[in-house]
Design a protein around this motif. Structure first.
Motif, PDB file in Angstrom:
ATOM      1  N   PRO A  71       0.806  -1.234   0.000  1.00  9.58           N
ATOM      2  CA  PRO A  71       0.000   0.000   0.000  1.00  9.58           C
ATOM      3  C   PRO A  71       0.830   1.271   0.000  1.00  9.58           C
ATOM      4  O   PRO A  71       0.340   2.333  -0.372  1.00  9.58           O
ATOM      5  CB  PRO A  71      -0.808  -0.115   1.309  1.00  9.58           C
ATOM      6  N   LYS A  72       2.106   1.177   0.415  1.00 15.92           N
ATOM      7  CA  LYS A  72       2.928   2.379   0.542  1.00 15.92           C
ATOM      8  C   LYS A  72       3.866   2.623  -0.632  1.00 15.92           C
ATOM      9  O   LYS A  72       4.574   3.629  -0.658  1.00 15.92           O
ATOM     10  CB  LYS A  72       3.752   2.296   1.842  1.00 15.92           C
ATOM     11  N   CYS A  73       3.888   1.724  -1.610  1.00 14.51           N
ATOM     12  CA  CYS A  73       4.902   1.811  -2.670  1.00 14.51           C
ATOM     13  C   CYS A  73       4.321   2.081  -4.060  1.00 14.51           C
ATOM     14  O   CYS A  73       5.024   1.876  -5.049  1.00 14.51           O
ATOM     15  CB  CYS A  73       5.729   0.538  -2.713  1.00 14.51           C
ATOM     16  N   GLN A  74       3.078   2.514  -4.156  1.00 13.63           N
ATOM     17  CA  GLN A  74       2.459   2.627  -5.474  1.00 13.63           C
ATOM     18  C   GLN A  74       2.369   4.053  -6.010  1.00 13.63           C
ATOM     19  O   GLN A  74       2.158   4.257  -7.199  1.00 13.63           O
ATOM     20  CB  GLN A  74       1.043   2.023  -5.443  1.00 13.63           C
ATOM     21  N   GLY A  75       2.510   5.054  -5.144  1.00 16.18           N
ATOM     22  CA  GLY A  75       2.284   6.432  -5.557  1.00 16.18           C
ATOM     23  C   GLY A  75       3.139   6.892  -6.720  1.00 16.18           C
ATOM     24  O   GLY A  75       2.636   7.336  -7.755  1.00 16.18           O
ATOM     25  N   HIS A  76       4.464   6.792  -6.584  1.00 19.80           N
ATOM     26  CA  HIS A  76       5.367   7.254  -7.650  1.00 19.80           C
ATOM     27  C   HIS A  76       5.247   6.382  -8.893  1.00 19.80           C
ATOM     28  O   HIS A  76       5.320   6.880 -10.027  1.00 19.80           O
ATOM     29  CB  HIS A  76       6.810   7.260  -7.149  1.00 19.80           C
ATOM     30  N   LYS A  77       5.058   5.075  -8.704  1.00 21.72           N
ATOM     31  CA  LYS A  77       4.889   4.189  -9.858  1.00 21.72           C
ATOM     32  C   LYS A  77       3.640   4.576 -10.649  1.00 21.72           C
ATOM     33  O   LYS A  77       3.645   4.600 -11.882  1.00 21.72           O
ATOM     34  CB  LYS A  77       4.774   2.734  -9.386  1.00 21.72           C
ATOM     35  N   ARG A  78       2.566   4.850  -9.930  1.00 24.46           N
ATOM     36  CA  ARG A  78       1.315   5.206 -10.587  1.00 24.46           C
ATOM     37  C   ARG A  78       1.450   6.490 -11.387  1.00 24.46           C
ATOM     38  O   ARG A  78       1.029   6.567 -12.547  1.00 24.46           O
ATOM     39  CB  ARG A  78       0.211   5.354  -9.543  1.00 24.46           C
ATOM     40  N   GLU A  79       2.041   7.506 -10.782  1.00 18.37           N
ATOM     41  CA  GLU A  79       2.177   8.783 -11.467  1.00 18.37           C
ATOM     42  C   GLU A  79       3.043   8.669 -12.716  1.00 18.37           C
ATOM     43  O   GLU A  79       2.725   9.225 -13.765  1.00 18.37           O
ATOM     44  CB  GLU A  79       2.762   9.829 -10.508  1.00 18.37           C
TER      45      GLU A  79
END
Length: 379
Positions: A71-79
């Protein structure tokens, strides 16, 4: 978004000794242990300094696990993924199509996920491809971006594909051709559902053969095979919003967890059958972990796939030609630059890594420097 009050990692940490006994295989257990250690001293970290002379602040950060289920590692990948897809958008209508497997296949999905989910991807694309090439509906080769989700709101097993499909395609002569009603309508969903069911069952019979009884295959034809097609997106910004919501989503986000009472987890769910009404579900730790682990995909399994004119081998040559024929997007999507690696204090300088350390932690002289600035680990 503010930090979540509770985390999946908290549930895993307090059950770390029993994770292997809850998971169905060693790969799931390894994944959960990685999530448990994410951004903790167990994975080591690094000390950075802001390169802005007016700031120069030190920052202590623990390493992330970089696991796609975290849950904590998706932000930068998604953007980063979204911005790459924005460059590929065409000035055409896009449709949101959903292919859903019946729950009769859930048990088989748990035991042979790679085979079942792979067949789901192949069958869904074959349906979209052939309906598109049919002169009755489009008469051209279209494309598809498909994203696998395996969960329902309560973490139950609910395998389905979210797909975006452009409302047109490229003919054999290389010309762009809009679908039926110039993109206001894609394909008839009832006919798609029937073809989807027949092709999936045929593919499953080929792969499973006599391991399943004739009645098993026959019963699948009595199930509802849902193919849903939403009205076209209003424009490119809506397509991007869709991508942001679905691409790097995981089974449950930390923000949905409301409480971690001793031995149980309470989290929020939406009932989409009743207008998205929210409620709370409380599960014992073991059951929460068991459900969460069902959605850990097999090692190396690709959950976002591109087909047709949107595939990696064709889009570089096809999309520029199509843009010449139909024009570019009228309104350019503007976004702030990605701020990964920017100092969180001054918001100006870039972080320069001074040293890296393993699970033993930074040397004592660095700890003294950090203590002078009252530094705490940064997420």
């Amino acid at each position: 978004m503010s930090a979540a009050a509770h985390e999946v990692a908290g549930v895993l940490e307090r059950n770390r000794e029993g994770l292997s006994g809850i998971c169905s295989d060693s790969w799931q257990a390894r994944t959960l242990h990685a999530l448990r250690k994410c951004r903790t001293a167990a994975l080591g970290g690094h000390i950075d300094r802001c390169d802005d002379p007016s700031c120069g602040r030190l920052h202590l950060s623990y390493n992330s696990c970089r696991n796609r289920h975290c849950p904590k590692c998706q932000g930068h990948k998604r953007e980063a993924w979204i911005r790459a897809r924005e460059e590929e958008l065409l000035n055409v209508p896009y449709f949101h199509v959903v292919f859903t497997m019946p729950d009769t296949l859930n048990k088989l999905c748990l035991h042979e996920p790679k085979q079942l989910y792979g067949l789901l991807f192949r069958t869904a694309w074959s349906v979209i491809r052939d309906f598109g090439e049919n002169p009755k509906f489009m008469g051209a080769t279209t494309g598809m971006v498909a994203i696998l989700h395996t969960w329902g709101q309560n973490l139950s097993l609910h395998p389905h594909l979210h797909c975006i499909v452009p409302g047109g395609g490229v003919t054999a002569g290389g010309k762009w051709k809009y679908g039926r009603s110039k993109g206001k309508y894609l394909f008839p969903v009832k006919a798609m559902g029937s073809v989807f069911r027949a092709r999936f069952v045929a593919g499953l019979r080929k792969e499973q053969g006599k391991r399943q009884s004739p009645s098993f295959y026959q019963n699948l034809f009595g199930q509802n095979w849902v193919v849903y097609c939403k009205r076209p997106f209003l424009g490119p910004p809506q397509v991007v919003e869709y991508l942001g919501r679905y691409t790097h989503k995981i089974a449950i986000s930390n923000h949905r967890i409301r409480n971690l009472e001793e031995g149980s987890v309470t989290f929020s769910v939406k009932d989409y059958r009743h207008g998205g009404k929210k409620s709370l579900v409380r599960l014992p730790d073991a059951e929460f972990i068991r459900r969460f682990s069902m959605h850990v995909l097999p090692k190396g399994f690709v959950r976002i796939r591109h087909y047709g004119i949107l595939s990696s081998c064709r889009k570089k040559t096809v999309l520029p030609v199509v843009r010449v024929q139909i024009g570019g997007i009228a309104t350019k999507i503007t976004r702030e630059p990605l701020r990964h690696g920017i100092c969180p204090m001054c918001k100006k300088g870039k972080l320069v890594t001074l040293m890296v350390f393993d699970s033993r932690g930074p040397p004592k002289h660095w700890l003294r420097k950090l203590e002078k600035q009252n530094i705490r680990p940064q997420d």
